[in-house]
Design an enzyme around this catalytic site. Structure first.
Site, PDB file in Angstrom:
ATOM      1  N   SER A   7       0.835  -1.194   0.000  1.00 38.33           N
ATOM      2  CA  SER A   7       0.000   0.000   0.000  1.00 38.33           C
ATOM      3  C   SER A   7       0.876   1.251   0.000  1.00 38.33           C
ATOM      4  CB  SER A   7      -0.894   0.000   1.240  1.00 38.33           C
ATOM      5  OG  SER A   7      -1.428   1.295   1.427  1.00 38.33           O
ATOM      6  N   HIS A  32      -1.626  -1.782  -3.981  1.00 37.04           N
ATOM      7  CA  HIS A  32      -2.846  -1.371  -3.273  1.00 37.04           C
ATOM      8  C   HIS A  32      -2.883   0.155  -3.177  1.00 37.04           C
ATOM      9  CE1 HIS A  32      -6.091  -2.246  -0.368  1.00 37.04           C
ATOM     10  NE2 HIS A  32      -5.643  -1.206   0.320  1.00 37.04           N
ATOM     11  N   ASP A  34      -5.095   3.403  -1.791  1.00 36.77           N
ATOM     12  CA  ASP A  34      -6.136   3.788  -0.839  1.00 36.77           C
ATOM     13  C   ASP A  34      -6.736   5.141  -1.186  1.00 36.77           C
ATOM     14  OD1 ASP A  34      -6.074   1.612   1.141  1.00 36.77           O
ATOM     15  OD2 ASP A  34      -4.000   2.260   1.429  1.00 36.77           O
ATOM     16  N   MET A  36      -9.346   7.974  -0.245  1.00 34.88           N
ATOM     17  CA  MET A  36     -10.098   8.428   0.937  1.00 34.88           C
ATOM     18  C   MET A  36     -10.692   9.807   0.679  1.00 34.88           C
ATOM     19  SD  MET A  36      -7.381   7.411   3.848  1.00 34.88           S
ATOM     20  CE  MET A  36      -6.710   5.758   3.963  1.00 34.88           C
ATOM     21  N   HIS A  65      -8.652   0.522  -3.443  1.00 29.14           N
ATOM     22  CA  HIS A  65      -9.495   0.386  -2.248  1.00 29.14           C
ATOM     23  C   HIS A  65     -10.206   1.711  -2.007  1.00 29.14           C
ATOM     24  CE1 HIS A  65      -9.355  -0.211   2.473  1.00 29.14           C
ATOM     25  NE2 HIS A  65     -10.581  -0.147   2.011  1.00 29.14           N
ATOM     26  N   MET A  67     -12.355   4.155  -0.123  1.00 32.26           N
ATOM     27  CA  MET A  67     -12.918   4.456   1.204  1.00 32.26           C
ATOM     28  C   MET A  67     -13.655   5.779   1.045  1.00 32.26           C
ATOM     29  SD  MET A  67      -9.691   3.291   3.493  1.00 32.26           S
ATOM     30  CE  MET A  67      -8.631   3.235   2.054  1.00 32.26           C
ATOM     31  N   MET A 135     -10.826  -5.704   6.725  1.00 38.91           N
ATOM     32  CA  MET A 135      -9.979  -4.683   7.339  1.00 38.91           C
ATOM     33  C   MET A 135      -9.527  -5.165   8.724  1.00 38.91           C
ATOM     34  SD  MET A 135      -9.597  -2.270   5.195  1.00 38.91           S
ATOM     35  CE  MET A 135      -8.643  -1.201   6.265  1.00 38.91           C
ATOM     36  N   ASP A 173      -6.065  -6.201   5.271  1.00 29.42           N
ATOM     37  CA  ASP A 173      -5.448  -4.870   5.134  1.00 29.42           C
ATOM     38  C   ASP A 173      -5.381  -4.174   6.490  1.00 29.42           C
ATOM     39  OD1 ASP A 173      -4.666  -2.320   4.330  1.00 29.42           O
ATOM     40  OD2 ASP A 173      -6.533  -1.870   3.256  1.00 29.42           O
TER      41      ASP A 173
HETATM   42  C1  DX5 Z   1      -5.904   1.941   5.916  1.00 27.62           C
HETATM   43  C2  DX5 Z   1      -5.534   1.510   4.525  1.00 27.62           C
HETATM   44  C3  DX5 Z   1      -4.387   0.582   4.459  1.00 27.62           C
HETATM   45  C4  DX5 Z   1      -3.064   1.128   4.948  1.00 27.62           C
HETATM   46  C5  DX5 Z   1      -2.256  -0.044   5.420  1.00 27.62           C
HETATM   47  O1  DX5 Z   1      -7.130   2.592   5.867  1.00 27.62           O
HETATM   48  O2  DX5 Z   1      -6.642   0.851   3.931  1.00 27.62           O
HETATM   49  O3  DX5 Z   1      -4.240   0.055   3.143  1.00 27.62           O
HETATM   50  O4  DX5 Z   1      -2.343   1.825   3.981  1.00 27.62           O
HETATM   51  O5  DX5 Z   1      -1.110   0.419   6.033  1.00 27.62           O
HETATM   52  P1  DX5 Z   1      -0.316  -0.438   7.109  1.00 27.62           P
HETATM   53  O6  DX5 Z   1       0.117  -1.721   6.452  1.00 27.62           O
HETATM   54  O7  DX5 Z   1       0.818   0.428   7.465  1.00 27.62           O
HETATM   55  O8  DX5 Z   1      -1.243  -0.711   8.262  1.00 27.62           O
HETATM   56 ZN    ZN Z   2      -6.319  -0.197   2.026  1.00 28.39          ZN
END
Ligand code: DX5
Ligand code: ZN
Length: 214
Positions: A7, A32, A34, A36, A65, A67, A135, A173
């Site tokens: 990620s 991956h 993210d 947001m 992903h 969010m 998650m 994740d």
């Molecule tokens: C959190 C994200 C993750 C995050 C994971 O909301 O969905 O993908 O980047 O990071 P680590 O592996 O550092 O927990």
């Molecule tokens: Zn994620």
């Protein structure tokens, strides 16, 4: 062999290309990303334009992903730059319709659940999923502590997928590192997301190799 989806949330986007080359050489399975929106989660990251530039610089399949609140509004836009496209069960879209739309647009579909959501709630949607994402932290930030209640959820989803005769990737994740990755694999996870653990490594190819050989 378990698949690894690093990620890039906490990475330096201006030097990401160098890291992407290392990922390609060490056989990373997916990247991956993210997304947001500051509403569904209390953090804002990036959107389609950033993913589009990443796509232009790597052959690694992109595992996006979302969010974001009511993700159905943006599926078309993100499908154009994703290989795997996932959204949250809790985000306020019609789940079945959104999963169908993702597949119809040529992406692999992924349904994601937050730590307080029970796996049984999504059993009925499994036939529409290419992957489910459990998650193991509250979504929103990298670098949080792994929540072990994710492990029985993985087991339950794996058992139900088998019962329904489905071959679905099960991704986990949040908080994945040298200690938690083997637990996730043992529970049945087939794709591990790892942010800080991979990106803060001083030997990325070695860390990638270690995780993928679990
Ligand atoms: C959190 C994200 C993750 C995050 C994971 O909301 O969905 O993908 O980047 O990071 P680590 O592996 O550092 O927990
Ligand atoms: Zn994620």
């Amino acid at each position: 062999m378990v698949k690894l989806s690093p990620s890039g949330l906490t990475s330096d986007f201006l030097t990401l290309e160098k890291v992407l080359k290392q990922f390609e050489e060490s056989g990373v399975d997916m990247l991956h990303l993210d997304v947001m929106d500051g509403i569904f989660v209390p953090n804002i990251s990036f959107g389609v334009p950033v993913i589009k530039s990443i796509k232009a610089h790597t052959n690694i399949p992109l595992d996006v992903h979302l969010m974001i609140d009511r993700p159905h509004r943006y599926i078309k836009d993100f499908a154009a730059v994703s290989d795997w496209l996932g959204f949250h069960y809790e985000a306020g879209s019609d789940v079945a319709e959104t999963l169908k739309e993702i597949r119809a647009l040529g992406c692999k579909s992924c349904l994601t659940i937050k730590p307080k959501t029970e796996p049984e709630e999504i059993f009925e949607f499994l036939p529409l999923c290419d992957m489910v994402l459990v998650m193991s932290v509250e979504p929103g930030f990298g670098g949080q502590k792994f929540m072990p209640n994710s492990l029985p959820k993985i087991k339950a989803l794996k058992a139900e997928a088998m019962r329904q005769g489905l071959n679905i990737e099960i991704e986990i994740d949040g908080g994945i590192n040298a200690e938690t990755a083997p637990l996730a694999v043992e529970a049945g996870a087939t794709v591990l997301v790892a942010g800080n653990y991979v990106f803060s490594s001083d030997n990325i190819p070695e860390t990638v190799k270690q995780i993928r050989s679990l």
